[in-house]
Design an enzyme around this catalytic site. Structure first.
Site, short mmCIF file in Angstrom:
data_model
loop_
_atom_site.label_atom_id
_atom_site.label_comp_id
_atom_site.label_asym_id
_atom_site.label_seq_id
_atom_site.Cartn_x
_atom_site.Cartn_y
_atom_site.Cartn_z
N ASN A 6 -41.87 27.42 63.82
CA ASN A 6 -41.90 25.89 63.76
C ASN A 6 -43.52 25.71 63.66
O ASN A 6 -44.01 25.64 64.47
CB ASN A 6 -41.40 25.23 64.74
CG ASN A 6 -41.28 23.72 64.77
OD1 ASN A 6 -42.47 23.14 64.36
ND2 ASN A 6 -40.08 23.03 64.82
N HIS A 9 -46.57 21.38 64.98
CA HIS A 9 -47.85 21.31 65.62
C HIS A 9 -49.04 21.54 64.95
O HIS A 9 -50.15 20.95 65.22
CB HIS A 9 -47.78 22.11 67.05
CG HIS A 9 -46.76 21.87 68.06
ND1 HIS A 9 -46.66 20.37 68.36
CD2 HIS A 9 -45.40 22.21 68.40
CE1 HIS A 9 -45.59 20.15 69.30
NE2 HIS A 9 -44.92 21.22 69.08
N HIS A 42 -39.79 19.87 61.05
CA HIS A 42 -39.33 18.74 61.08
C HIS A 42 -39.75 17.42 60.55
O HIS A 42 -41.03 17.20 60.85
CB HIS A 42 -39.20 18.51 62.76
CG HIS A 42 -38.22 17.27 63.16
ND1 HIS A 42 -37.98 16.99 64.56
CD2 HIS A 42 -37.46 16.29 62.56
CE1 HIS A 42 -36.98 16.02 64.58
NE2 HIS A 42 -36.90 15.53 63.15
N ARG A 44 -39.52 14.02 60.34
CA ARG A 44 -39.25 12.82 61.14
C ARG A 44 -39.26 11.68 60.29
O ARG A 44 -40.03 11.52 59.41
CB ARG A 44 -40.12 12.78 62.43
CG ARG A 44 -40.04 13.83 63.34
CD ARG A 44 -40.75 13.57 64.59
NE ARG A 44 -40.02 12.70 65.51
CZ ARG A 44 -39.42 13.01 66.61
NH1 ARG A 44 -39.34 14.41 66.94
NH2 ARG A 44 -38.65 12.22 67.33
N ARG A 48 -44.75 11.55 61.66
CA ARG A 48 -45.86 11.37 62.57
C ARG A 48 -46.42 12.74 62.38
O ARG A 48 -47.56 12.86 62.73
CB ARG A 48 -45.34 11.29 64.05
CG ARG A 48 -44.43 12.45 64.66
CD ARG A 48 -44.43 12.33 66.32
NE ARG A 48 -43.47 11.27 66.41
CZ ARG A 48 -42.56 11.45 67.42
NH1 ARG A 48 -42.87 12.27 68.33
NH2 ARG A 48 -41.76 10.17 67.68
N HIS A 49 -45.85 13.95 62.05
CA HIS A 49 -46.67 15.09 61.71
C HIS A 49 -46.27 15.70 60.28
O HIS A 49 -47.09 15.62 59.53
CB HIS A 49 -46.36 16.18 62.83
CG HIS A 49 -44.96 16.37 63.58
ND1 HIS A 49 -43.90 16.36 62.47
CD2 HIS A 49 -44.57 16.31 64.54
CE1 HIS A 49 -42.70 16.45 63.25
NE2 HIS A 49 -43.04 16.71 64.55
N GLU A 69 -35.46 20.61 59.66
CA GLU A 69 -35.08 20.00 60.93
C GLU A 69 -34.97 18.65 60.55
O GLU A 69 -36.17 18.08 59.92
CB GLU A 69 -35.86 20.13 62.03
CG GLU A 69 -35.61 21.24 62.63
CD GLU A 69 -36.31 21.45 64.13
OE1 GLU A 69 -36.66 20.25 64.44
OE2 GLU A 69 -36.71 22.21 64.43
N THR A 100 -37.82 16.37 70.13
CA THR A 100 -36.37 16.29 70.28
C THR A 100 -35.97 16.48 71.76
O THR A 100 -36.03 17.64 72.36
CB THR A 100 -35.85 17.24 69.41
OG1 THR A 100 -36.52 17.39 68.03
CG2 THR A 100 -34.23 17.07 69.10
N GLU A 150 -27.34 25.63 66.88
CA GLU A 150 -28.66 25.99 67.26
C GLU A 150 -28.52 25.48 68.81
O GLU A 150 -28.31 24.17 69.22
CB GLU A 150 -29.82 25.57 66.57
CG GLU A 150 -31.33 25.80 67.47
CD GLU A 150 -32.60 25.46 66.76
OE1 GLU A 150 -32.45 25.04 65.60
OE2 GLU A 150 -33.40 25.37 67.68
N HIS A 190 -36.25 25.70 71.59
CA HIS A 190 -36.88 24.51 72.42
C HIS A 190 -37.47 25.09 73.50
O HIS A 190 -36.62 25.45 74.43
CB HIS A 190 -35.94 23.38 72.45
CG HIS A 190 -36.71 22.18 72.46
ND1 HIS A 190 -37.66 21.78 73.45
CD2 HIS A 190 -36.61 21.20 71.46
CE1 HIS A 190 -38.20 20.54 73.04
NE2 HIS A 190 -37.53 20.16 71.86
N1 PXP Z 1 -35.65 23.63 67.49
C1 PXP Z 1 -35.35 22.30 67.51
C2 PXP Z 1 -34.20 21.71 66.78
C3 PXP Z 1 -36.71 21.61 67.51
O1 PXP Z 1 -36.37 20.36 67.57
C4 PXP Z 1 -37.74 22.26 68.23
C5 PXP Z 1 -38.82 21.29 68.52
O2 PXP Z 1 -39.44 20.76 67.32
C6 PXP Z 1 -37.73 23.51 68.19
C7 PXP Z 1 -36.58 24.48 68.04
C8 PXP Z 1 -39.10 24.32 68.75
O3 PXP Z 1 -39.35 23.90 70.01
P1 PXP Z 1 -40.81 24.45 70.59
O4 PXP Z 1 -41.71 23.71 69.94
O5 PXP Z 1 -40.55 23.84 71.91
O6 PXP Z 1 -40.90 25.66 70.56
#
Ligand code: PXP
Length: 236
Positions: A6, A9, A42, A44, A48-49, A69, A100, A150, A190
């Site tokens: 992901n 960030h 994601h 959103r 925001r990102h 996402e 999330t 998931e 997550h």
């Molecule tokens: N899976 C989903 C559905 C998420 O919303 C996120 C966060 O964006 C992640 C995985 C990844 O989480 P983390 O950044 O804590 O690894």
């Protein structure tokens, strides 16, 4: 086990200055070269990102698996149908949250989710539902004919008590087995990091992990390719 990286960030750092760097597209290319199975981002509602521009570039550039996402809104469904990611992960979304927070409440939104999944399936897009590792949500996911679930590992990642951790791992394991039996593909994510991921890797029904924060955080010190390689090594 496959790894989806992901890259939200990276975009968060870019948006701290609202300029062009660092570019999440570059992160996706490097993660791909380092052995990631796919890219996750994601889009959103508040942008925001990750921005619309990012997802369209990603679709052009990511040769591996692209997992978008998004919330199950009309605007996002329209974008997904136009973009054609390999997978859409439907997530609950609140403007005020940092990330999330919980899983989807499937039964309460059954008709709408079934319709969204149907629309995506017509475009050959696989749909995953981000849910708590809860048997009620698993059964409801099968009923709305999702392809994947998931499992939300946020609670597992935040627990400190060994007893509660063992209970939560059991809950995730049982949810994964139940999902597999109902014909659902299973991924998880997550809060997973280089220390807590090993126990999740032992759950054989989980095919894919989606990890962002810990990989991008480590990349600050060792570079993104090294950070991805280390995680790929841990989960394979
Ligand atoms: N899976 C989903 C559905 C998420 O919303 C996120 C966060 O964006 C992640 C995985 C990844 O989480 P983390 O950044 O804590 O690894």
């Amino acid at each position: 086990m496959r790894l989806g990286v992901n890259i939200d960030h990276v975009a968060t750092v870019r948006e701290a200055r609202q300029i062009r760097e660092p570019d999440p597209i570059a992160a996706a290319v490097l993660a791909d070269l380092a052995g990631a199975h796919g890219t996750v981002c994601h889009l959103r509602e508040d942008r925001r990102h990750i921005k619309d521009r990012d997802v369209y570039f990603l679709r052009e550039i990511v040769n591996s698996h692209l997992n978008l996402e998004m919330a199950a809104t009309d605007e996002m469904v329209k974008i997904a149908i136009d973009l054609k990611p390999d997978m859409v992960t439907l997530v609950p979304e609140k403007r005020e949250e940092l990330t999330t927070e919980g899983g989807l409440e499937i039964a309460a939104n059954r008709d709408h989710l079934r319709e969204v999944i149907n629309q995506l399936r017509k475009q050959k897009i696989i749909t995953s539902l981000f849910i708590e590792p809860d048997i009620r949500q698993i059964k409801a996911s099968a009923r709305v004919k999702a392809d994947f679930v998931e499992l939300h590992t946020g609670r597992y990642a935040n627990l400190r008590s060994k007893i509660l951790l063992a209970d939560e791992l059991d809950r995730i394991g049982s949810a994964a087995v139940a999902a597999g039996k109902l014909g659902l593909g299973v991924s998880a994510g997550h809060g997973l990091n280089y220390h807590n991921v090993q126990e999740i890797v032992k759950i054989r029904e989980i095919e894919e992990l989606n990890i962002g924060h810990s990989i991008i955080g480590r990349a600050l010190f060792v570079g993104i390719q090294q950070a991805v390689r280390e995680m790929v090594e841990l989960i394979k």
